[in-house]
Design a protein around this motif. Sequence first.
Motif, short mmCIF file in Angstrom:
data_model
loop_
_atom_site.label_atom_id
_atom_site.label_comp_id
_atom_site.label_asym_id
_atom_site.label_seq_id
_atom_site.Cartn_x
_atom_site.Cartn_y
_atom_site.Cartn_z
N ALA A 76 13.93 4.55 -2.92
CA ALA A 76 12.80 3.97 -3.17
C ALA A 76 12.00 4.41 -4.32
CB ALA A 76 11.79 4.05 -1.88
N ASP A 100 8.21 -1.93 -2.39
CA ASP A 100 8.21 -1.20 -1.15
C ASP A 100 6.78 -1.44 -0.60
OD1 ASP A 100 7.51 0.97 0.96
OD2 ASP A 100 9.67 1.09 0.64
N GLY A 306 8.33 -1.76 7.88
CA GLY A 306 8.97 -1.57 6.56
C GLY A 306 9.01 -3.09 5.91
N ILE A 308 10.18 -5.40 2.00
CA ILE A 308 9.95 -5.72 0.76
C ILE A 308 8.88 -6.71 0.30
CG2 ILE A 308 11.12 -6.20 -1.36
CD1 ILE A 308 11.70 -3.37 -0.71
#
Length: 424
Positions: A76, A100, A306, A308
Amino acid sequence: MTGVRDRTALVLVLLLTWALAACGSGAGNGTGNGPVTLDWYNFPDDSGALQQAADSCGSASGGRYTIRYNKLPRTADGQRQQLVRRLAAHDSGVDIMGLDVTWTAEFAEAGWAREWTGPLRERASEDTLAAALRTATWKDRLYAVPYNSNTQLLWYRDDLVPSAPRTWAELLDRARQLAAEGKPHFVETQGAQYEGLTVWFNTLVTSAGGSILTPDASAPSLGEPAVAAAQVIRDLARSPAADPSLANQMEDQNRLATESGTAAFELNYPFVYPSMKANEPELFPHFRWAPYPAVVPGRPATVTIGGIDLAVGAYSHHPDLAQEATLCLRNRDNQLTNALKGGLPPSLRSLYTAAELTDSYPFAADVLAALDTASVRPQTPAYQNVSIAVAHALSPPSAVDPERTVAALSGQIRDALGSKGLIP
């Protein structure tokens, strides 16, 4: 005069070379010379799901655009560094980028991501999980579209324990008992000094009823919930449950250790399920899942979300096409493929009850329940500095002294927010 002619010829050659390069680059112009090529920068995907999405969206555009999938570095930090360098240089070749979920505030504040407004915002928000939308929002403005979501579950072997522990205290007790019996007993989790350790701490803090930062993200919050979180980290690190490699372990090391048969428990993302099925068919029938263990009995864990988010670069020459392509990349079919091939949970709520997903994701309801109560990491343009401070303070986990560590961390976070001092 000869020098003038030479210089004129040189200029003409350079102009011709530039024109040919522009025509051959595929960086579309929309003038009838072929489809526009949109450059999409995202995490490296070995499953083929992202390339499949890029190809299918290009085909569905009716010849108006194609999508070139550019793989960012695997970590990341490396991904962020490459995007920051490009955008700081006003790179117009960044049309679509995978962010992210912690980067939205930074990229929005820097003016690097295009805002989603009006009907486009409505389309981007439709059927999207609320917690996922929070990660893509900064100051009530939407700067990205959730591409996939993610959360951790407790994975365990039912040939070692008949039922899943419900709290961290119970989890460690079960591990100690297994160790005394000479059986596999490790609890695999992310203890290396990196973002995964910050995620672990954030989940524990919010599960204890606290937060790392104040609601306006202007100062550290921490307090007793953070002390309780640090105590869990210390207790695991100093118990038989700790893998000897805890201080160096990340998600994939956890997966490999569990597949090797040395662990009884694992805190990790759903990608471990298809991996276990493919790599260890003898262990797979005993590989089960349960909600993340609570820090406080009777208070369900709030697991850190979490995933994207897809943003459109502020300097793209084709922002309208890029937004259209982004909506295609994260549509139902592509999210389903991403889930089934890549093991990444969708950000679209309706998919969690779709037979196409639940047949391969028997834990879909547990993932959705975790996402509906998920916590979000501190939303601040200074998040990178805050995360580094947290991971540094808690590393190695065995050296954590709850009261002292949290007290020191509070000062380090205050400095990080104010861009003071040296980032460890």
